[in-house]
Design a protein around this motif. Structure first.
Motif, mmCIF file in Angstrom:
data_model
loop_
_atom_site.group_PDB
_atom_site.id
_atom_site.type_symbol
_atom_site.label_atom_id
_atom_site.label_comp_id
_atom_site.label_asym_id
_atom_site.label_seq_id
_atom_site.Cartn_x
_atom_site.Cartn_y
_atom_site.Cartn_z
ATOM 1 N N LEU A 115 0.790 -1.228 0.000
ATOM 2 C CA LEU A 115 0.000 0.000 0.000
ATOM 3 C C LEU A 115 0.824 1.281 0.000
ATOM 4 O O LEU A 115 0.270 2.369 -0.174
ATOM 5 C CB LEU A 115 -0.925 0.010 1.231
ATOM 6 N N PRO A 153 2.278 4.251 -8.861
ATOM 7 C CA PRO A 153 1.083 4.320 -8.022
ATOM 8 C C PRO A 153 0.186 5.483 -8.420
ATOM 9 O O PRO A 153 0.665 6.522 -8.900
ATOM 10 C CB PRO A 153 1.655 4.522 -6.612
ATOM 11 N N THR A 182 -0.333 0.306 -6.838
ATOM 12 C CA THR A 182 -1.121 0.776 -5.697
ATOM 13 C C THR A 182 -1.992 1.944 -6.131
ATOM 14 O O THR A 182 -1.590 2.744 -6.983
ATOM 15 C CB THR A 182 -0.181 1.248 -4.568
ATOM 16 N N THR A 231 -3.908 -2.760 -5.741
ATOM 17 C CA THR A 231 -4.245 -2.799 -4.316
ATOM 18 C C THR A 231 -4.586 -1.374 -3.904
ATOM 19 O O THR A 231 -3.769 -0.460 -4.086
ATOM 20 C CB THR A 231 -3.064 -3.316 -3.482
ATOM 21 N N SER A 232 -5.783 -1.170 -3.360
ATOM 22 C CA SER A 232 -6.250 0.203 -3.191
ATOM 23 C C SER A 232 -6.715 0.537 -1.781
ATOM 24 O O SER A 232 -7.241 -0.311 -1.055
ATOM 25 C CB SER A 232 -7.384 0.503 -4.181
#
Length: 365
Positions: free
Chosen positions: A57, A177, A207, A235-236
């Motif tokens: 994250l 990201p 991310t 992945t959030s």
């Protein structure tokens, strides 16, 4: 000097260089560096019982300012029936604010332009009272590594009739990201319908960190639809929060259909008598993804409601929330009807968007 100290010094130097290269105001660069200092001292957010310690994250790579290939958004066309702002990666590619609203001092722009050109509207409010950077480790990371976002300002008594559509497209054709911020200020008596869409183009593991801050002044009215449709390799962390002043209304309609591991929080806090906020959410999970959804309405920080959430958990996925789960064995038509039923009293525009998103998500299984 220890390796840890050297690493911290390198991170700060890289962050300061990137922010200065970007032409950011000194006050914001200072806040970035302070947020970086806070990272190690803050906890991760809770996630409805899910263990997220190993989730990727917080990549700490140096921010690189890049343009994305516009062909990734080739299917998105200007729409005369609504006001659009589309960001692909870090850059805005469509902004259709009408001249008459510009003449009324409505601001719809990217967040970094707002920091430079409208500091009087944003400096004191940005990540201070609504979502302070010290809320948790991921909000602190957000401020330190912010790389895109939108600012919407509606002056007193301005009522925007056309829907506003904000689309944030993550460029996952490369490692990068998405750290994006939507900041909305609705002054007294203002009004709008706003949709915020999240999507991914590309399959690179990345991310996404999105914060949405909404300040609704007295007698303002906002209907906000949020459709999260990020990719399976993303992945959030998504956190939305509204501060609702006297006799103001903020209604949230949230559709969580991202395919990767996700933490999604939507909350409102009453800051005056007569404030109102409804939070209605729907969610679909499948395969092996893990999703934690939190919704809450508070009055000066005291919990007064949890909102309405309906979801379906398919495959070996996990959907952790306080809401109701539909039976995974139900047919597609039954699932679609059940997932969209909570929005029966929403506007036709909201129902159309939610139904379309849910239908598309279920058909992809």
């Amino acid at each position: 000097m220890t390796d840890a100290v050297q690493d911290e010094a390198t991170l700060k130097a890289n962050l300061e260089d990137a922010a200065n290269e970007h032409g950011e105001p000194h006050w914001f660069v200072d806040r970035r560096l302070a947020a970086l200092d806070q990272l190690a001292t803050l906890p991760l957010p809770t996630a409805q019982g899910l263990t997220i310690d190993e989730w990727p994250l917080m990549p700490l790579d140096k921010i690189e300012w890049r343009r994305s290939d516009r062909d990734l958004a080739a299917t998105i066309k200007p729409d005369d029936q609504q006001i659009q702002l589309v960001q692909l990666g870090q850059k805005s590619i469509i902004n259709s604010l009408p001249d008459d609203l510009d003449d009324q001092d409505v601001v719809l722009t990217d967040v970094f332009t707002a920091l430079r050109e409208h500091p009087q509207l944003i400096e004191r409010r940005f990540m201070s009272k609504m979502i302070p950077s010290t809320t948790n480790r991921l909000t602190s990371y957000h401020l330190a590594y912010l790389s895109s976002g939108i600012f919407l300002y509606m002056p007193k008594d301005v009522k925007i009739d056309q829907p506003i559509d904000i689309e944030l497209i993550q460029d996952s054709t490369r490692p990068q990201p998405l750290v994006s911020h939507v900041f909305v200020v609705a002054e007294s008596g203002s009004q709008c319908q706003l949709t915020i869409r999240l999507a991914t183009k590309g399959d690179t593991a990345n991310t996404a960190n999105l914060l949405v801050e909404v300040m609704a002044r007295a007698d303002s009215h906002l209907d906000i639809t949020a459709i999260d449709a990020l990719g399976a390799n993303t992945t959030s962390y998504i956190k939305r929060h509204a501060v609702v002043s006297r006799d103001a209304t903020v209604n949230w309609h949230v559709c969580e259909i991202s395919k990767g591991n996700t933490i999604a929080e939507t909350t409102s806090d009453y800051a005056g008598s007569g404030a109102q906020s409804a939070i209605i959410s729907t969610a679909v999970t499948d395969q092996q993804q893990q999703v934690a959804i939190t919704t809450a309405v508070t009055d000066h920080g005291k919990l007064v409601g949890e909102g309405t959430l309906c979801g379906v958990q398919l495959g070996d996925s996990t959907l952790a929330s306080h809401g109701d789960l539909l039976p995974a064995t139900a047919d597609t038509a039954t699932l679609k009807k059940g997932l969209t039923a909570p929005f029966a009293e929403a506007s036709a525009n909201v129902q159309q968007q939610i139904c379309g998103a849910i239908a598309g998500r279920l058909s992809s299984n």
